[in-house]
Scaffold this motif. Structure first.
Motif, PDB file in Angstrom:
ATOM      1  N   GLN A   1      11.437   6.315   9.310  1.00  0.00           N
ATOM      2  CA  GLN A   1      10.179   7.050   9.226  1.00  0.00           C
ATOM      3  C   GLN A   1       9.485   6.835   7.890  1.00  0.00           C
ATOM      4  N   THR A   2      10.271   6.712   6.824  1.00  0.00           N
ATOM      5  CA  THR A   2       9.689   6.534   5.489  1.00  0.00           C
ATOM      6  C   THR A   2       8.885   5.243   5.418  1.00  0.00           C
ATOM      7  N   LEU A   3       9.448   4.152   5.928  1.00  0.00           N
ATOM      8  CA  LEU A   3       8.727   2.881   5.942  1.00  0.00           C
ATOM      9  C   LEU A   3       7.467   2.979   6.790  1.00  0.00           C
ATOM     10  N   PHE A   4       7.577   3.661   7.930  1.00  0.00           N
ATOM     11  CA  PHE A   4       6.421   3.858   8.798  1.00  0.00           C
ATOM     12  C   PHE A   4       5.314   4.610   8.051  1.00  0.00           C
ATOM     13  N   THR A   5       5.700   5.678   7.356  1.00  0.00           N
ATOM     14  CA  THR A   5       4.733   6.475   6.598  1.00  0.00           C
ATOM     15  C   THR A   5       4.083   5.659   5.494  1.00  0.00           C
ATOM     16  N   ILE A   6       4.876   4.841   4.810  1.00  0.00           N
ATOM     17  CA  ILE A   6       4.331   3.996   3.743  1.00  0.00           C
ATOM     18  C   ILE A   6       3.283   3.044   4.300  1.00  0.00           C
ATOM     19  N   THR A   7       3.549   2.440   5.456  1.00  0.00           N
ATOM     20  CA  THR A   7       2.563   1.516   6.045  1.00  0.00           C
ATOM     21  C   THR A   7       1.272   2.244   6.407  1.00  0.00           C
ATOM     22  N   VAL A   8       1.398   3.460   6.908  1.00  0.00           N
ATOM     23  CA  VAL A   8       0.203   4.242   7.261  1.00  0.00           C
ATOM     24  C   VAL A   8      -0.588   4.592   5.999  1.00  0.00           C
ATOM     25  N   ILE A   9       0.109   4.951   4.929  1.00  0.00           N
ATOM     26  CA  ILE A   9      -0.569   5.270   3.665  1.00  0.00           C
ATOM     27  C   ILE A   9      -1.281   4.037   3.109  1.00  0.00           C
ATOM     28  N   ILE A  10      -0.625   2.871   3.177  1.00  0.00           N
ATOM     29  CA  ILE A  10      -1.271   1.631   2.731  1.00  0.00           C
ATOM     30  C   ILE A  10      -2.532   1.382   3.554  1.00  0.00           C
ATOM     31  N   GLY A  11      -2.448   1.590   4.859  1.00  0.00           N
ATOM     32  CA  GLY A  11      -3.620   1.439   5.730  1.00  0.00           C
ATOM     33  C   GLY A  11      -4.729   2.408   5.371  1.00  0.00           C
ATOM     34  N   ALA A  12      -4.356   3.649   5.059  1.00  0.00           N
ATOM     35  CA  ALA A  12      -5.355   4.655   4.687  1.00  0.00           C
ATOM     36  C   ALA A  12      -6.048   4.282   3.376  1.00  0.00           C
ATOM     37  N   VAL A  13      -5.282   3.787   2.410  1.00  0.00           N
ATOM     38  CA  VAL A  13      -5.860   3.364   1.126  1.00  0.00           C
ATOM     39  C   VAL A  13      -6.790   2.169   1.337  1.00  0.00           C
TER      40      VAL A  13
ATOM     41  N   VAL B   1      -9.777  -3.847   9.864  1.00  0.00           N
ATOM     42  CA  VAL B   1      -9.007  -4.530   8.820  1.00  0.00           C
ATOM     43  C   VAL B   1      -7.800  -3.683   8.407  1.00  0.00           C
ATOM     44  N   ALA B   2      -7.986  -2.370   8.255  1.00  0.00           N
ATOM     45  CA  ALA B   2      -6.886  -1.488   7.853  1.00  0.00           C
ATOM     46  C   ALA B   2      -5.788  -1.452   8.914  1.00  0.00           C
ATOM     47  N   GLU B   3      -6.157  -1.337  10.180  1.00  0.00           N
ATOM     48  CA  GLU B   3      -5.157  -1.312  11.258  1.00  0.00           C
ATOM     49  C   GLU B   3      -4.434  -2.653  11.363  1.00  0.00           C
ATOM     50  N   THR B   4      -5.165  -3.738  11.168  1.00  0.00           N
ATOM     51  CA  THR B   4      -4.539  -5.064  11.193  1.00  0.00           C
ATOM     52  C   THR B   4      -3.578  -5.215  10.022  1.00  0.00           C
ATOM     53  N   THR B   5      -3.952  -4.665   8.864  1.00  0.00           N
ATOM     54  CA  THR B   5      -3.068  -4.686   7.695  1.00  0.00           C
ATOM     55  C   THR B   5      -1.766  -3.954   7.995  1.00  0.00           C
ATOM     56  N   ILE B   6      -1.868  -2.801   8.620  1.00  0.00           N
ATOM     57  CA  ILE B   6      -0.670  -2.040   8.992  1.00  0.00           C
ATOM     58  C   ILE B   6       0.203  -2.870   9.935  1.00  0.00           C
TER      59      ILE B   6
ATOM     60  N   VAL C   1       0.402  -6.138  10.308  1.00  0.00           N
ATOM     61  CA  VAL C   1       1.018  -7.267   9.596  1.00  0.00           C
ATOM     62  C   VAL C   1       2.180  -6.782   8.728  1.00  0.00           C
ATOM     63  N   ILE C   2       1.982  -5.688   7.998  1.00  0.00           N
ATOM     64  CA  ILE C   2       3.044  -5.158   7.127  1.00  0.00           C
ATOM     65  C   ILE C   2       4.255  -4.722   7.956  1.00  0.00           C
ATOM     66  N   GLN C   3       4.000  -4.027   9.070  1.00  0.00           N
ATOM     67  CA  GLN C   3       5.117  -3.566   9.900  1.00  0.00           C
ATOM     68  C   GLN C   3       5.892  -4.736  10.504  1.00  0.00           C
ATOM     69  N   ILE C   4       5.176  -5.760  10.960  1.00  0.00           N
ATOM     70  CA  ILE C   4       5.868  -6.934  11.506  1.00  0.00           C
ATOM     71  C   ILE C   4       6.665  -7.634  10.406  1.00  0.00           C
ATOM     72  N   TYR C   5       6.122  -7.659   9.196  1.00  0.00           N
ATOM     73  CA  TYR C   5       6.852  -8.246   8.063  1.00  0.00           C
ATOM     74  C   TYR C   5       8.131  -7.452   7.783  1.00  0.00           C
ATOM     75  N   ILE C   6       8.052  -6.130   7.857  1.00  0.00           N
ATOM     76  CA  ILE C   6       9.220  -5.277   7.590  1.00  0.00           C
ATOM     77  C   ILE C   6      10.350  -5.553   8.582  1.00  0.00           C
ATOM     78  N   VAL C   7      10.008  -5.778   9.847  1.00  0.00           N
ATOM     79  CA  VAL C   7      11.038  -5.956  10.883  1.00  0.00           C
ATOM     80  C   VAL C   7      11.319  -7.429  11.182  1.00  0.00           C
ATOM     81  N   ARG C   8      10.851  -8.334  10.330  1.00  0.00           N
ATOM     82  CA  ARG C   8      10.917  -9.771  10.616  1.00  0.00           C
ATOM     83  C   ARG C   8      12.338 -10.285  10.800  1.00  0.00           C
TER      84      ARG C   8
END
Length: 197
Positions: free
Chosen positions: A136-148, A172-177, A179-186
């Motif tokens: 959940q922490t990683l998920f939350t971080i990706t959402v915060i990055i998207g919000a920023v 762009v923000a949703e696409t960023t999320i 990409v980051i999430q796919i990178y995390i689970v790569r």
């Protein structure tokens, strides 16, 4: 909290920067239609979250991968035609549904329809994989990055493009999320396999 801030950020910033209620209205209507179509793509999550959580708790990673790749295929199978279909019909649908004076919604809907794919992929990776696998922490971080990212892009783009800038920023923000999430689970889920499908 991050998701709630994220959902109201666009409309608040459009109102504060443009001081134009019409721009907010155009954006709101286009967003409603794209989110309505999005429910078809994200509907699978209700079934998949407990199933993936169950197999993860049993240590059956192969079954988790099988379900995940099926979920990605479902997003592509439904999301691509829905996105392209929404873009294709928007110039006829908007004047018929909203009437005259809503012409700007056509271009907004063309941009916001891309959210169907971006949020669909986010839903599979974040909600259907990161949450059941206890990250959940990683998920939350990706959402915060998207919000920023959304806030910064809104701040820049709304000044020049008004509601269209907010739409571009959201995509762009949703696409960023995504990409980051796919990178995390790569290491667990192959990005090549996800895109190839």
């Amino acid at each position: 909290i991050a998701i709630q801030i994220y959902t109201v950020l666009d409309k608040t910033m459009i109102g504060m920067i443009t001081k134009d209620a019409y721009e907010n209205g155009y954006y709101e209507q286009a967003l409603k239609i794209s989110k309505l179509v999005l429910t078809v793509v994200t509907s699978l999550g209700t079934v998949m979250i407990p199933r993936i959580g169950y197999h993860y708790s049993k240590g059956d990673t192969e079954m988790v991968k099988t379900y995940m790749y099926r979920a990605y295929r479902f997003v592509w199978l439904c999301g691509i035609p829905l996105t392209l279909g929404l873009i294709a019909v928007s110039s006829n649908f908007v004047p018929w549904f909203f009437g005259s004076g809503y012409e700007k919604v056509v271009s907004l809907l063309g941009v916001l329809s891309m959210l169907i794919l971006a949020i669909g992929i986010n839903n599979v990776t974040g909600m259907q994989y990161l949450i059941p696998t206890e990250r959940q922490t990683l998920f939350t971080i990706t959402v915060i990055i998207g919000a920023v990212a959304n806030f910064v892009l809104n701040f820049v783009l709304i000044r020049f493009l008004q509601s269209l800038g907010a739409a571009i920023a959201s995509v762009v923000a949703e696409t960023t999320i995504a990409v980051i999430q796919i990178y995390i689970v790569r290491r667990e889920l192959s990005p090549y396999q996800i895109i190839k499908s």
